[in-house]
Write an enzyme that holds these catalytic residues in place. Structure first.
Site, short mmCIF file in Angstrom:
data_model
loop_
_atom_site.label_atom_id
_atom_site.label_comp_id
_atom_site.label_asym_id
_atom_site.label_seq_id
_atom_site.Cartn_x
_atom_site.Cartn_y
_atom_site.Cartn_z
CB ALA A 63 -0.87 0.00 1.25
N GLY A 102 0.40 -5.10 0.84
CA GLY A 102 -0.76 -5.08 -0.06
C GLY A 102 -0.44 -5.68 -1.42
CD GLU A 105 -2.85 -7.52 2.55
OE1 GLU A 105 -3.45 -7.82 3.60
OE2 GLU A 105 -2.50 -6.34 2.26
CD GLU A 125 1.30 -5.82 5.40
OE1 GLU A 125 0.61 -5.82 4.36
OE2 GLU A 125 2.11 -6.72 5.67
N1 T1G Z 1 4.68 3.29 -0.05
C1 T1G Z 1 5.18 4.50 -0.37
N2 T1G Z 1 6.50 4.73 -0.71
C2 T1G Z 1 7.30 3.65 -0.71
C3 T1G Z 1 6.84 2.35 -0.37
C4 T1G Z 1 5.46 2.19 -0.04
N3 T1G Z 1 4.94 1.00 0.28
N4 T1G Z 1 7.89 1.51 -0.45
C5 T1G Z 1 8.95 2.25 -0.83
N5 T1G Z 1 8.60 3.53 -0.98
C6 T1G Z 1 9.47 4.64 -1.42
C7 T1G Z 1 10.64 4.91 -0.47
O1 T1G Z 1 10.28 5.78 0.56
C8 T1G Z 1 11.66 5.52 -1.40
O2 T1G Z 1 11.30 6.85 -1.60
C9 T1G Z 1 11.42 4.77 -2.71
O3 T1G Z 1 10.09 4.25 -2.63
C10 T1G Z 1 12.37 3.63 -2.93
O4 T1G Z 1 12.32 2.81 -1.77
C11 T1G Z 1 -3.09 -3.01 3.43
C12 T1G Z 1 -1.38 -1.28 4.56
C13 T1G Z 1 9.89 -2.23 -1.70
C14 T1G Z 1 11.77 -3.51 -0.75
O5 T1G Z 1 6.37 -2.30 4.10
O6 T1G Z 1 10.52 -2.46 1.94
O7 T1G Z 1 0.73 -2.77 2.36
O8 T1G Z 1 13.33 7.88 -0.68
O9 T1G Z 1 14.74 3.11 -1.17
O10 T1G Z 1 15.76 -0.38 -1.48
O11 T1G Z 1 -1.71 -4.68 4.12
O12 T1G Z 1 11.04 0.08 -0.29
O13 T1G Z 1 13.09 7.58 -3.13
O14 T1G Z 1 11.66 9.24 -1.91
O15 T1G Z 1 13.33 1.36 -0.01
O16 T1G Z 1 14.68 -0.82 -3.72
C15 T1G Z 1 3.84 -2.77 3.20
C16 T1G Z 1 8.10 -1.09 2.14
C17 T1G Z 1 3.13 -1.46 3.17
C18 T1G Z 1 7.39 -2.38 1.98
C19 T1G Z 1 12.22 -1.52 -2.23
N6 T1G Z 1 5.03 -2.68 2.39
N7 T1G Z 1 9.12 -0.87 1.13
O17 T1G Z 1 13.45 -1.30 -1.60
O18 T1G Z 1 13.93 1.09 -2.43
S1 T1G Z 1 1.74 -1.48 4.27
C20 T1G Z 1 6.22 -2.45 2.92
C21 T1G Z 1 10.27 -1.58 1.14
C22 T1G Z 1 0.55 -2.36 3.45
C23 T1G Z 1 -1.68 -3.47 3.47
C24 T1G Z 1 -0.75 -2.56 4.21
C25 T1G Z 1 11.28 -1.23 0.10
C26 T1G Z 1 11.24 -2.15 -1.15
P1 T1G Z 1 12.40 7.93 -1.82
P2 T1G Z 1 13.67 2.11 -1.24
P3 T1G Z 1 14.56 -0.37 -2.36
#
Ligand code: T1G
Length: 698
Positions: A63, A102, A105, A125
Site C-alpha cells: 500500500a 498489499g 494481498e 506490515e
Molecule cells: N509506499 C510509499 N512509498 C514507498 C513504499 C510504499 N509502500 N515503499 C517504498 N517507498 C518509497 C521509499 O520511501 C523511497 O522513496 C522509494 O520508494 C524507494 O524505496 C493493506 C497497509 C519495496 C523492498 O512495508 O521495503 O501494504 O526515498 O529506497 O531499497 O496490508 O522500499 O526515493 O523518496 O526502499 O529498492 C507494506 C516497504 C506497506 C514495503 C524496495 N510494504 N518498502 O526497496 O527502495 S503497508 C512495505 C520496502 C501495506 C496493506 C498494508 C522497500 C522495497 P524515496 P527504497 P529499495
C-alpha cells in the site's frame, strides 16, 4: 484507463500492468486503475484470462505508506482484492522482485500466482506497526497453514520464490520475463479449461494451538513493548474460526486499531527517515571518487572490525600495523570475524578463504598504501598519534585519495589542518563492533570537499551501513548526547535512585539496556578515561560518579572482569545486582551531604529523555546534526533506541515539547547548571512548532 494501470490484449489474454515507480505502491490511482481493469476484463468476452504485472524491478511494494493518516479514498484495497477474487475468469499474478504487504494481498486475491526466481513474497506490515489489512492474515493461512503463517507474518518476514512455491503461497516458478511467464501460465490454464480458484473460498485453516502459543510467547519476549506483532497473531487465529467475510472484518477491525497507535506513527517515521537521512543538498548529484582499495591503519578491535566490514562487501583491504606480531594478531581477529559471518550464513567458507588470500594483506610500512583510494585510521585516541599517522598518509597516498579518521571525539578540523590536503579529510565514526553495527557517523570537517562527503555516503551504502552526517564537536551527534543523559542518570543516583532502578525504568521505556548495564558492557575503564580527560575543563558544579571511580580502582570494569555494576557468573545471562555498589553510592551521597529521595520509574524515564532531547536540540541548533531526523536515525541505529518510538525527537514531538520544556524548567529550579533549556526548544515551543517541522531543512 488510468495512467498508472494499463490494459491491453495479448491474443485472448488481458495484460494488466501497474506502472507507478519506484515501487508500484498501491496508491489511490493504482487501486482505481486495478478496479477498472478488472471490471473491463470481466466484461471483455475476448479475454479468457488476465495477467497482472508490475512494471520495473518489482511487482508491488505494498500500500502507499505516504497515504497513511490521510483521508481514505475509495476503492479501498480490501475491496479491490475482493473484486479481483470475485472475477468470473482466471486472473494470474506474475511476481518479480517483490510482492510485499498489499502487493502480496493483491496476488492472493488473484486465482493463480507465478513467482520469478529471486522474488520475495512477504507481509512486512508489522514492521510499520500495523497488520496486513487487505486479507493477508485470512488468505495466507488458507494456503500455507497457521504454523507457517504465524512464523512469517508477526516477524514481518518474507519467503523466497522457491519457498513460496514449496509452501503453496505461489503455484509455480516462472521462466523468462514476468510477462512471458504470466502469459504462458495463463494460456496453460485456459488450455486446461481452468476457472477462477478463489483462496477466500478455501475452508478455514485448521487451528494450531501450539504454534499460536509459541508465536505469542516468542514475540511477547522478543518485541517487548510492540503491539502489532501480537495483534497479527490474533488476526491469523481469527481465520481458523471465522468465514472469509467475517475474518476480513475482524482483520480490518484490528488493522484500524493498529493504525491509531503511536507505534504506527513511530515506525513509519523510522521507515521514511532512514531513506531521507542520506538526502543532503551538499552531496546531491556530486560525482563520486572511486573506492575499490582501502587501507586500514591499526588492527585493534575497531580496525579489525572496519577491515572485516569492507572485506565482506568486496573491497580490497591493506591493513597497516606497527610490527609483524601485531599484524598477525589483526589477521587472526579478522579471520575470526569472518568465521562468524560464515556461521551466520552471510559468507561461504570458499568466500572467506578467497577474501583472506586475495583481498586482504597486512603491512608494517605506509608505502603499501600508495595505490589505495581511501585510508581510515583506527589507532589510539591521542591527537599527536593521529597527526603522526596523517602525516604519513599525506606523504604516501595518491592524489585524490580520501584520508579518514575513525576518532570518536577528537577534533577532525585540527587533524585536517595538520596536513597539506585538508579537503580530502573526513571522519568515519564506526560503532563497535564495526562489522555488525549499522550506524556510521560521517563527520564533515570545515574544509572537507563535497565529493569526499558524497563518496563517504556511497561507501557507507556499499558497506550496508546507515550513514548520518555529523559536524565536528566533542562526541559528534551520538556520544555528545549520550554523555548528557548518562549524566542525568548519575544525578538521579546521587539524589537517591538506585542504579538498578534506573536501568529497569530505562528498559521499561523500551531501551535494550540501561546506562549502568551499558557501562559494564563497554567497560568502566572507558568511562573513567573520559572523566579523566575532561577533568581539567570540568565545571565544579558537574556531578562526578565517584562510585564509578571506586569501581574502577577496585578493578571492577564490568563484563570483561566479571564484575562492575553487576556481578556476572560464568554461563549465566545478564548480571546480578551488587549490594556493594549501593554502599558505594550511599557513601558518595553522605560525603556530599545528600539525603536520598524516592524516584518513580516515570520520573526517571522523563528526566533521562528530557536530558537527551534537550542536548539533541542544541546539537541541531549548532548544525552538528543538520535535522532532527539525523538525531533519530543516529539513536535508532547506534544506541538501540526503541524503533517503535520513531526516535527521540519524534518521541519528543509526540510527548509534547511544551510539557517537556516546562519539566526542564522545573528541574532547573533545583539544578540550573545542568538543566538549561536549549534555545531551539524554547523557540519551537514559543512558535508552537515541533522538531518534525525542521526535517526538511538542508
Ligand atoms: N509506499 C510509499 N512509498 C514507498 C513504499 C510504499 N509502500 N515503499 C517504498 N517507498 C518509497 C521509499 O520511501 C523511497 O522513496 C522509494 O520508494 C524507494 O524505496 C493493506 C497497509 C519495496 C523492498 O512495508 O521495503 O501494504 O526515498 O529506497 O531499497 O496490508 O522500499 O526515493 O523518496 O526502499 O529498492 C507494506 C516497504 C506497506 C514495503 C524496495 N510494504 N518498502 O526497496 O527502495 S503497508 C512495505 C520496502 C501495506 C496493506 C498494508 C522497500 C522495497 P524515496 P527504497 P529499495
Amino acid at each position: 484507463m488510468s495512467d498508472v494501470v494499463a490494459y491491453e490484449m495479448d491474443g485472448d489474454i488481458a495484460v494488466i500492468t501497474i506502472a507507478n515507480p519506484p515501487v508500484n505502491a498501491l496508491g489511490h490511482a493504482v487501486r482505481q486503475g486495478l478496479w477498472d481493469a478488472i471490471e473491463r476484463f470481466d466484461a471483455d468476452e475476448g479475454a479468457h484470462a488476465a495477467v497482472i504485472l508490475g512494471e520495473g524491478k518489482l511487482f508491488i511494494g505494498g500500500a502507499d505508506i505516504s497515504e497513511f493518516g490521510k483521508p481514505p479514498q475509495d476503492p479501498w484495497l480490501p475491496e479491490v482484492v475482493n473484486r479481483i477474487e470475485a472475477c468470473g475468469k482466471p486472473v494470474v499474478a506474475a511476481i518479480q522482485g517483490a510482492a510485499l504487504g498489499g502487493g502480496l494481498e493483491v496476488a492472493l486475491g488473484c486465482h493463480y500466482r507465478v513467482a520469478m526466481p529471486g522474488a520475495k513474497l512477504g507481509l512486512p506490515e508489522v514492521n510499520l506497526g500495523i497488520i496486513p489489512g487487505a486479507g493477508g492474515t485470512q488468505r495466507t493461512p488458507r494456503l500455507i497453514g497457521v504454523a507457517a503463517s504465524v512464523q512469517m507474518i508477526p516477524a514481518g518476514g518474507n519467503l523466497s520464490a522457491e519457498d513460496a512455491v514449496a509452501q503453496g503461497l505461489a503455484d509455480t516458478l516462472g521462466e523468462g520475463s514476468p510477462r512471458e511467464a504470466g502469459l504462458a501460465y495463463a494460456r496453460e490454464l485456459v488450455g486446461q479449461g481452468a476457472g477462477p480458484r478463489r483462496v477466500g473460498a478455501l475452508p478455514c485453516p485448521k487451528t494450531d494451538e501450539a504454534a499460536l502459543e509459541d508465536a505469542r510467547a516468542l514475540w511477547r519476549k522478543k518485541s517487548a513493548g510492540e503491539v502489532a506483532r501480537l495483534a497479527a497473531i490474533d488476526a491469523v487465529e481469527a481465520a481458523t474460526r471465522l468465514d472469509i467475510a467475517e475474518g476480513l472484518d475482524e482483520e480490518r477491525r484490528i488493522f484500524r486499531e493498529m493504525m491509531e497507535t503511536p507505534q504506527r506513527a513511530g515506525l513509519i517515521h523510522a521507515f521514511f527517515i532512514e531513506r531521507k537521512v542520506a538526502k543532503l543538498p551538499e552531496i546531491e548529484g556530486v560525482a563520486l571518487r572511486e573506492v575499490a582499495r582501502i587501507g586500514v591503519i591499526g588492527g585493534g578491535t575497531m580496525g579489525a572490525g572496519i577491515a572485516t566490514a569492507a572485506l565482506t562487501r568486496g573491497l580490497d583491504v591493506t591493513l597497516i600495523e606497527r610490527d609483524e606480531a601485531s599484524a598477525d594478531k589483526a589477521r587472526a581477529t579478522i579471520s575470526k570475524n569472518l568465521e562468524g559471518a560464515v556461521k551466520r550464513g552471510k559468507l561461504s567458507d570458499a568466500q572467506k578463504d578467497s577474501i583472506l588470500s586475495d583481498g586482504f594483506r597486512t603491512a608494517t610500512g605506509y608505502d603499501a598504501l600508495s595505490e589505495a583510494d581511501l585510508a581510515i585510521e583506527a589507532v589510539f585516541e591521542d591527537m599527536d598519534v593521529k597527526k603522526q599517522v596523517f602525516a604519513e598518509l599525506d606523504r604516501v597516498m595518491k592524489k585524490g585519495a580520501i584520508l579518514a579518521t575513525n576518532t570518536s571525539y577528537l577534533d577532525v578540523n585540527e587533524i585536517a589542518a595538520s596536513i597539506s590536503r585538508p579537503g580530502d579529510v573526513i571522519g568515519l565514526h564506526f560503532f563497535s563492533p564495526a562489522h555488525v553495527m549499522k550506524l556510521l557517523e560521517v563527520v564533515v570537517a570545515d574544509q572537507t570537499a563535497n565529493d569526499v562527503t558524497a563518496t563517504a555516503f556511497a561507501l557507507a551504502k556499499k558497506l550496508g551501513k546507515v550513514a548520518v552526517r555529523a559536524g565536528v564537536c566533542d562526541g559528534f551527534i551520538g556520544n555528545r548526547i549520550l554523555a548528557k543523559y548518562r549524566a542525568a542518570a548519575d544525578r538521579m543516583v546521587l539524589q537517591g535512585a538506585s542504579p538498578y532502578q534506573v536501568d529497569r525504568a530505562v528498559k521499561a521505556f523500551g531501551w535494550p539496556m540501561g546506562p549502568y548495564e551499558m557501562g559494564d558492557l563497554a567497560g568502566l575503564d572507558i568511562g573513567y578515561m573520559t572523566r579523566k580527560r575532561k577533568e581539567p575543563t570540568r565545571d565544579p558544579r558537574d556531578v562526578v560518579p565517584t562510585w564509578a571511580d571506586e569501581l574502577y580502582h577496585l578493578g571492577r570494569l564490568g563484563q570483561k572482569t566479571g564484575r562492575g555494576y553487576y556481578i556476572y557468573e560464568e554461563g549465566k545471562r545478564g548480571g546480578q545486582e551488587d549490594p556493594e555498589v549501593e554502599e558505594l553510592v550511599a557513601k558518595a551521597r553522605e560525603k556530599q551531604g545528600i539525603a536520598p529521595r524516592e524516584f518513580t520509574d516515570a520520573e526517571i524515564q522523563r528526566r533521562y529523555m528530557a536530558a537527551l532531547v534537550n542536548e539533541a536540540a542544541r546539537v541541531v541548533e549548532e548544525g552538528i546534526a543538520k535535522r532532527p531526523l539525523d538525531v533519530d536515525v543516529t539513536f535508532l541505529y547506534g544506541y538501540g533506541f526503541p524503533r517503535w518510538r520513531g526516535g527521540p525527537m519524534h518521541w519528543a514531538d509526540h510527548a509534547g515539547l511544551a510539557d517537556l520544556l516546562s519539566d526542564i524548567k522545573e528541574y532547573a529550579e533545583e539544578d540550573d547548571f545542568f538543566w538549561q533549556p536549549a534555545p531551539l526548544l524554547e523557540r519551537l515551543v514559543a512558535d508552537n512548532a515541533n522538531f518534525a517541522s525542521l526535517n526538511d531543512q538542508g
